[in-house]
Design a protein around this motif. Structure first.
Motif, PDB file in Angstrom:
ATOM      1  N   ASN A  19       0.766  -1.242   0.000  1.00  0.00           N
ATOM      2  CA  ASN A  19       0.000   0.000   0.000  1.00  0.00           C
ATOM      3  C   ASN A  19       0.797   1.293   0.000  1.00  0.00           C
ATOM      4  OD1 ASN A  19      -2.285  -1.566   0.113  1.00  0.00           O
ATOM      5  ND2 ASN A  19      -2.296  -1.574   2.323  1.00  0.00           N
ATOM      6  N   ARG A  53      -7.646   3.849  -1.871  1.00  0.00           N
ATOM      7  CA  ARG A  53      -7.643   2.720  -0.934  1.00  0.00           C
ATOM      8  C   ARG A  53      -7.453   3.216   0.494  1.00  0.00           C
ATOM      9  NH1 ARG A  53      -4.990  -1.086   1.896  1.00  0.00           N
ATOM     10  NH2 ARG A  53      -5.797  -3.191   1.737  1.00  0.00           N
ATOM     11  N   CYS A 129     -11.986  -3.814   1.343  1.00  0.00           N
ATOM     12  CA  CYS A 129     -10.606  -3.581   1.774  1.00  0.00           C
ATOM     13  C   CYS A 129      -9.828  -4.885   1.931  1.00  0.00           C
ATOM     14  CB  CYS A 129     -10.583  -2.830   3.100  1.00  0.00           C
ATOM     15  SG  CYS A 129     -11.108  -1.123   2.981  1.00  0.00           S
TER      16      CYS A 129
END
Length: 147
Positions: A19, A53, A129
């Motif tokens: 991420n 995100r 998620c």
């Protein structure tokens, strides 16, 4: 001797860092000066995805906190409804007492619906998620429950 530490599998993927553009930049350092063009293009394409995100994860956390607080409020309204309960058809009960009981009951019903909506929002946001990062893994069951 076993698998190479650089091999990525469904079992070890959650141990890998994730991420962020920072990880991509670290990988691109290997390319040296040639990395500038590639990095600019990746920033243009992947940068917004990483940002979205992160925002989705933050939204999930907000839903959790709001849900927890609203559940506490719902319990408090249930206590109030029990304390101020009165028979709506009993003419010996004052109009003021009936109105108060009716308002508490309506607020409790509204809050119950809000709690359910927040729980559902967090439920499905969490499922999104938690999409698997390894291509051969199956999608979460939660996503199959979306109407």
């Amino acid at each position: 001797p076993g698998p190479c530490v650089l091999d990525l599998t469904a079992q070890n993927i959650l141990c890998a860092a994730q991420n962020g553009m920072e990880l991509i930049q670290l990988d691109l350092r290997v390319l040296g000066e040639d990395a500038a063009e590639v990095e600019a293009e990746l920033r243009r394409i992947a940068g917004p995805a990483f940002h979205r995100r992160r925002e989705l994860i933050n939204f999930k956390k907000v839903c959790l906190h709001l849900w927890q607080r609203s559940c506490l409020q719902e319990k408090e309204l249930q206590r109030l409804a029990t304390f101020f309960y009165c028979d709506q058809l009993d003419e010996a009960v004052s109009q003021q007492a009936r109105d108060r009981a009716r308002k508490i009951s309506a607020a409790g019903s509204t809050l119950r619906g809000a709690c359910a909506a927040l729980r559902d929002a967090r439920f499905f946001t969490k499922a999104i998620c938690a999409l698997p990062r390894f291509p051969t893994e199956v999608l979460p069951v939660k996503l199959g429950q979306i109407p």
